[in-house]
Motif scaffolding. Structure first.
Motif, PDB file in Angstrom:
ATOM      1  N   LEU A 129      -2.157   1.624  -3.176  1.00  0.00           N
ATOM      2  CA  LEU A 129      -1.060   2.417  -3.743  1.00  0.00           C
ATOM      3  C   LEU A 129       0.168   1.530  -3.987  1.00  0.00           C
ATOM      4  O   LEU A 129       0.776   1.549  -5.056  1.00  0.00           O
ATOM      5  CB  LEU A 129      -0.704   3.540  -2.763  1.00  0.00           C
ATOM      6  N   ARG A 130       0.498   0.732  -2.972  1.00  0.00           N
ATOM      7  CA  ARG A 130       1.690  -0.122  -3.130  1.00  0.00           C
ATOM      8  C   ARG A 130       1.462  -1.198  -4.192  1.00  0.00           C
ATOM      9  O   ARG A 130       2.401  -1.608  -4.871  1.00  0.00           O
ATOM     10  CB  ARG A 130       2.056  -0.755  -1.784  1.00  0.00           C
ATOM     11  N   VAL A 166      -0.244  -0.859  -6.981  1.00  0.00           N
ATOM     12  CA  VAL A 166       0.016  -0.212  -8.276  1.00  0.00           C
ATOM     13  C   VAL A 166       1.520  -0.023  -8.466  1.00  0.00           C
ATOM     14  O   VAL A 166       2.078  -0.303  -9.534  1.00  0.00           O
ATOM     15  CB  VAL A 166      -0.706   1.156  -8.356  1.00  0.00           C
ATOM     16  N   GLU A 167       2.186   0.414  -7.423  1.00  0.00           N
ATOM     17  CA  GLU A 167       3.615   0.684  -7.545  1.00  0.00           C
ATOM     18  C   GLU A 167       4.441  -0.590  -7.692  1.00  0.00           C
ATOM     19  O   GLU A 167       5.481  -0.594  -8.349  1.00  0.00           O
ATOM     20  CB  GLU A 167       4.085   1.522  -6.352  1.00  0.00           C
TER      21      GLU A 167
END
Lengths: 83, 527
Positions: A34-35, A37-38
């Motif tokens: 997730l991080r 991608v962010e």
């Protein structure tokens, strides 16, 4: 993209407190999918450039210092979308 | 003659008629008062045609009036359905539609919501047992004046029911959003209550807190254990509950001897910085149930009250109030230590099973099942849901309830709660229990309250960990992440943080996790 900007993104947008430019984010599990991608989205947003990440090696993003280098090289070779 | 829920009150009305059963701010009710009042209400219910098996909904706050109505229904063998007067009308309507009661007994606190619900359920009669009658489009079948004026023979025959018949139906939140009714029998409650009275030495001179609302299963322990002991129940007034300083003063003034609540009420007490040393000289025991009490809160309470016994109770509504207990003998040294949920209460068993139904080894995490006298017959009008969690196919000739909780047992059968099966998420192959992160976060001194939920985000697979917190000062999330990183593995660090003035709580005082999730999702949309 400077080291300071990378650390700012990591701290303010990914909520990770960075001890040093060589803080290992992979071994600790901090840079999860997730991080990851962010992080890419945040870099794109700040630079206005679309990143082509096909050749990016996870090892290149292990620390803020390595990220600075990897993103610098990537941005130099990527197309400008909003510029 | 097999004992039913109302028998203890009837017994004390005969043996100690003037003993105060319920003590409220501006009035007290003796055992004789409760017995008589409930008979008067029962007579009016009989006039309406209410009999064994009919449902009686009660939409009133906890107090002697509502308790008399509950006893009245029980005396007729009519299951009662407590309804939160503060619930939205739509929820009350759904509960009434499902429970299909013959009558709703209400007071002014429920005026707007019940009115709307009755319009949607025109066959349900309205009973009004306290205060002046409102001007409603719905004509009440009886009012408080008729209850008061009922001067005829109030003695009742015994209902033609057994202890295995339904005493009440408690509607809890369903995962689908549709409230589900848990059927609880007379026997379910009394088996547990008898254990409480004996195990915790409830005595006639006890003054016992009534903190939980009537629709919440913990309230049945407050009420019926008090009555079994012939003690005095003190319903906590709503206005007192809202302010920690007032609550401290109220517990002190009423000289409570036993306190039982959800942990959030205890958190409330310790987070104001006003808890004096040995604040409650009369208090003998403090019990909590329903959620995990943060260990730092327990340490603060045990420091302030060295003379009090502290007991953690555990159990879902489906197993009637509590199924296990653990007395905390010594103040924990480590604020991150988890407090066991303990060993099974009398007549109950805790089983930790693997997915294939085999028993987990000591220390191994598995699914927690409960077996024994507390097990509900099932969900109201929902055999499918009942069969899914009240399992008869897992172990030969045994009926067990699947709690949905994960736990481990040690070699002495002492259970430790690990978390909810559905709060376990996977991130990059790591199995992450949100409760573990939450417990760690709660040890951070600069926070007054905190909670962890999982949220689904469009741009990634799997779940993101989201942390909400309250604090007297604004705190930068990265600083909290750094502190949290010293307590849990880095892969457990939250992806989202939000500082709030107050965490959303549901009607039972528990953290409202669906609401919290929706706040995080709203924040995503507004990005």
């Amino acid at each position: 993209m400077t080291l300071e900007t990378i650390i700012e993104i990591l701290e303010d947008e990914l909520f990770l407190l960075i001890d040093s430019p060589d803080h290992d984010l992979i071994d600790t599990g901090e840079l999860d999918s997730l991080r990851f991608v962010e992080l890419l989205l945040a870099v794109e947003q700040r630079t206005g450039q679309k990143l082509t990440v096909g050749d990016l090696n996870l090892d290149d993003l292990r620390t803020p210092r390595r990220m600075t280098k990897a993103f610098g090289e990537l941005l130099a070779s990527s197309e400008v979308t909003n510029g | 003659m097999a004992r039913l829920l109302f028998d203890d009150v009837v017994g004390w009305a005969k043996d100690a008629p003037n003993k105060v059963a319920v003590c409220e701010e501006d009035s007290t009710s003796t055992y004789r008062d409760l017995h008589r009042r409930s008979n008067q209400i029962a007579r009016l219910l009989i006039d309406l045609g209410v009999g064994a098996g009919d449902r009686v909904a009660i939409a009133m706050p906890k107090g002697a009036g509502a308790i008399a109505a509950m006893l009245a229904a029980a005396k007729l063998g009519a299951p009662y359905v407590p309804i939160d007067p503060d619930s939205p009308a739509a929820r009350i309507t759904r509960i009434l539609t499902s429970a299909d009661p013959a009558v709703v007994i209400a007071d002014a606190s429920a005026i707007t919501t019940v009115e709307a619900s009755l319009a949607a359920n025109p066959n349900v009669a309205l009973g009004w047992i306290e205060g002046a009658l409102p001007t409603w489009p719905v004509e009440p079948a009886f009012g408080a004046a008729e209850v008061d004026a009922y001067d005829g023979e109030v003695a009742l025959g015994r209902p033609d029911i057994t202890p295995r018949d339904t005493a009440h139906i408690l509607f809890t939140s369903g995962s689908t959003g549709e409230p589900k009714g848990v059927i609880i029998t007379h026997e379910n409650v009394l088996a547990y209550v008898d254990w409480v009275v004996e195990h915790f030495c409830y005595l006639a001179d006890d003054h016992i807190s009534g903190h939980s609302p009537l629709h919440f299963d913990l309230s049945t322990m407050d009420i019926y254990a008090t009555f079994a002991a012939g003690a005095t129940l003190h319903p906590v007034p709503k206005n007192v509950n809202a302010n920690p300083a007032d609550l401290i003063e109220w517990i002190h003034t009423n000289q409570l001897t036993q306190w039982f609540s959800v942990p959030s009420a205890l958190n409330h007490l310790t987070r104001v910085g006003e808890l004096p040393q040995e604040p409650f000289a009369s208090l003998r025991r403090l019990m909590w149930c329903g959620e995990v009490l943060p260990t730092p809160t327990l340490i603060a309470l045990m420091t302030a009250m060295p003379h009090v016994e502290f007991t953690n109770l555990y159990g879902p509504t489906e197993a009637t109030i509590a199924s296990s207990w653990h007395r905390v003998e010594h103040k924990p040294d480590d604020p991150t230590a988890s407090i066991p949920i303990g060993v099974a209460c009398a007549g109950e068993a805790l089983l930790v099973l693997r997915d294939d139904g085999s028993h987990a080894d000591p220390g191994e995490i598995g699914n927690l099942y409960i077996e024994g006298v507390g097990l509900s017959p099932g969900y109201w009008k929902d055999p499918t849901k009942t069969a899914a969690v009240f399992r008869t196919d897992l172990l030969p000739n045994r009926r067990v309830y699947k709690t949905g909780d994960l736990a481990s047992l040690d070699e002495h059968n002492v259970a430790t709660f690990i978390g909810r099966e559905d709060t376990q998420i996977k991130s990059r192959g790591y199995r992450i229990e949100l409760g573990e992160i939450e417990s760690a976060l709660q040890t951070l001194d600069e926070l007054t309250d905190s909670a962890i939920v999982a949220i689904e985000l469009d741009h990634v697979d799997g779940s993101a960990i989201a942390a909400a917190y309250t604090a007297p000062e604004p705190i930068r999330p990265a600083r909290l992440a750094k502190a949290l990183g010293g307590l849990v593995p880095k892969y457990m660090l939250p992806h989202r943080w939000i500082q709030l003035d107050e965490l959303p709580k549901n009607v039972n005082g528990k953290i409202d996790r669906p609401e919290l999730r929706s706040r995080f999702l709203q924040k995503e949309v507004s990005k």
